[in-house]
Design an enzyme around this catalytic site. Structure first.
Site, mmCIF file in Angstrom:
data_model
loop_
_atom_site.group_PDB
_atom_site.id
_atom_site.type_symbol
_atom_site.label_atom_id
_atom_site.label_comp_id
_atom_site.label_asym_id
_atom_site.label_seq_id
_atom_site.Cartn_x
_atom_site.Cartn_y
_atom_site.Cartn_z
ATOM 1 N N LYS A 1 -6.382 -1.019 1.074
ATOM 2 C CA LYS A 1 -7.349 -1.517 1.584
ATOM 3 C C LYS A 1 -8.535 0.156 0.777
ATOM 4 O O LYS A 1 -9.300 -0.104 0.494
ATOM 5 C CB LYS A 1 -7.753 -1.616 2.437
ATOM 6 C CG LYS A 1 -7.344 -2.687 2.197
ATOM 7 C CD LYS A 1 -7.482 -3.865 4.534
ATOM 8 C CE LYS A 1 -6.154 -4.897 4.211
ATOM 9 N NZ LYS A 1 -6.194 -5.045 5.734
ATOM 10 N N GLN B 1 -6.959 -3.661 11.809
ATOM 11 C CA GLN B 1 -5.470 -4.344 11.225
ATOM 12 C C GLN B 1 -4.445 -5.462 12.157
ATOM 13 O O GLN B 1 -4.452 -4.121 13.501
ATOM 14 C CB GLN B 1 -4.919 -3.212 10.816
ATOM 15 C CG GLN B 1 -3.600 -4.014 10.062
ATOM 16 C CD GLN B 1 -3.759 -4.516 8.681
ATOM 17 O OE1 GLN B 1 -5.087 -4.686 7.932
ATOM 18 N NE2 GLN B 1 -2.896 -5.685 8.559
ATOM 19 N N ASP C 1 -14.162 -8.266 8.472
ATOM 20 C CA ASP C 1 -13.043 -9.342 9.108
ATOM 21 C C ASP C 1 -12.765 -10.784 9.182
ATOM 22 O O ASP C 1 -12.433 -11.939 8.772
ATOM 23 C CB ASP C 1 -12.182 -9.413 9.400
ATOM 24 C CG ASP C 1 -10.777 -8.727 9.190
ATOM 25 O OD1 ASP C 1 -10.238 -9.044 7.776
ATOM 26 O OD2 ASP C 1 -10.066 -7.500 9.921
HETATM 27 N N1 GUN Z 1 -2.987 -8.919 8.664
HETATM 28 C C1 GUN Z 1 -3.011 -10.027 7.857
HETATM 29 N N2 GUN Z 1 -4.627 -9.966 7.091
HETATM 30 C C2 GUN Z 1 -5.125 -8.974 8.050
HETATM 31 C C3 GUN Z 1 -6.372 -9.413 7.234
HETATM 32 O O1 GUN Z 1 -6.736 -10.638 7.270
HETATM 33 N N3 GUN Z 1 -7.454 -8.704 8.644
HETATM 34 C C4 GUN Z 1 -7.056 -7.477 9.196
HETATM 35 N N4 GUN Z 1 -7.444 -6.505 9.788
HETATM 36 N N5 GUN Z 1 -5.478 -8.017 9.543
HETATM 37 C C5 GUN Z 1 -4.670 -8.346 8.684
#
Ligand code: GUN
Length: 293
Positions: free
Chosen positions: A49, A93, A116
């Site tokens: 990311k 995350q 998110d």
């Molecule tokens: N873990 C798996 N997919 C995601 C996501 O889209 N966002 C976040 N923050 N964690 C994740």
């Protein structure tokens, strides 16, 4: 059989975003990436990311906290990021290490910075078909992947495997929406569903998001179906340098014999998730700075 190439589709999205960001006056959009602990998959996702943010010209601000961080400490961090004028988007995350209360953290993020889309308000806006909020990145990426692959869900039977907050529930709501590209008839299967194969075989579009390696086999796929594999599972593999290989929730060799269109793992949904996160970050910036597109 046609492969739905998430890498290529995400690359065009990223190119579009890069052009858009370069035309923004003043400070560039900033995304705070919060990671607690050292879960290897989370380390790799957050790194990806950050790299993509950099490529587009966004500022990725990585914030690391050790395992053992308390709920109160994490909530305080979120409060600080919410109040920080220099931060447009906040991502925590998932999964957080035990015993942290993930849902409480998702709800703590200001809805205006919730790129998110996990906050109650943003999830509610998906149900209300209100486009002013943020749609979570994987479901939004799946819809974009379908649209850019020429798959219109109108009148189709969409079967979703999994009812998670992150994928299953929101993607089902999106497929159901009364808008162009959606209008699907949606079935959600989960751990208590009886005879899953009987339902998946009725799917025109099958979205697998249950986190079970190669769960969907060819005999569960209707000939001519579109198969979207959301799983990213690490399975032990002694022949690999890393000691593992990545596999989806779909058994690709058998499912691809029946499917008309199918996503690979890796290189399917994964890159789209990251691209949509960047898109949401630019949207958050524009909403805060009231710059239209
Ligand atoms: N873990 C798996 N997919 C995601 C996501 O889209 N966002 C976040 N923050 N964690 C994740």
């Amino acid at each position: 059989m046609e492969l739905i190439d998430g890498n290529t589709i995400a690359a065009s999205l990223i190119a579009e975003l890069k052009a858009e960001v370069s035309s923004l006056p003043g400070r560039k959009p900033c995304l705070a990436l919060v990671r607690v602990g050292d879960d290897p998959a989370s380390v790799s996702y957050v790194r990806k990311k950050e790299k993509t943010a950099d490529e587009i010209g966004l500022v990725g601000r990585i914030i690391l906290r050790p395992v053992g961080t308390t709920q109160q400490e994490l909530e305080q961090l979120i409060d600080e990021l919410n109040a920080d004028e220099g931060v447009d988007g906040i991502l925590v995350q998932s999964p957080l290490p035990k015993p942290l209360d993930e849902l409480a953290i998702f709800r703590r993020v200001s809805p205006e910075k919730d790129v998110d889309g996990f906050h109650t308000l943003n999830l509610g806006k998906v149900a209300q078909e209100d486009d002013s909020g943020f749609v979570s990145c994987t479901p939004a990426g799946i819809m974009e992947l379908l649209a850019r692959s020429g798959v219109d869900l109108k009148g189709k039977h969409v079967v979703v495997l999994g009812r998670s907050l992150i994928v299953g529930k929101p993607v089902a709501l999106l497929a159901l929406q009364k808008k162009t590209g959606a209008n699907g008839t949606v079935t959600i299967c989960h751990s208590s569903t009886r005879d899953i194969g009987n339902l998946t075989r009725q799917a025109d579009v099958l979205i697998a998001a249950i986190g079970k390696p190669e769960f969907v086999t060819g005999d569960m796929v209707k000939p001519g179906a579109v198969v979207i594999d959301v799983g990213i599972n690490r399975v032990p593999d002694a022949t690999k340098k890393t000691g593992y290989r990545l596999t989806g929730d779909v058994h690709f060799p058998s499912a691809s014999e029946r499917a008309d269109k199918i996503t690979p793992v890796p290189g399917g949904v994964g890159p789209m998730t990251v691209a949509m996160l960047m898109k949401n970050t630019v949207k958050a910036y524009r909403l805060r700075h009231r710059t239209g597109h």
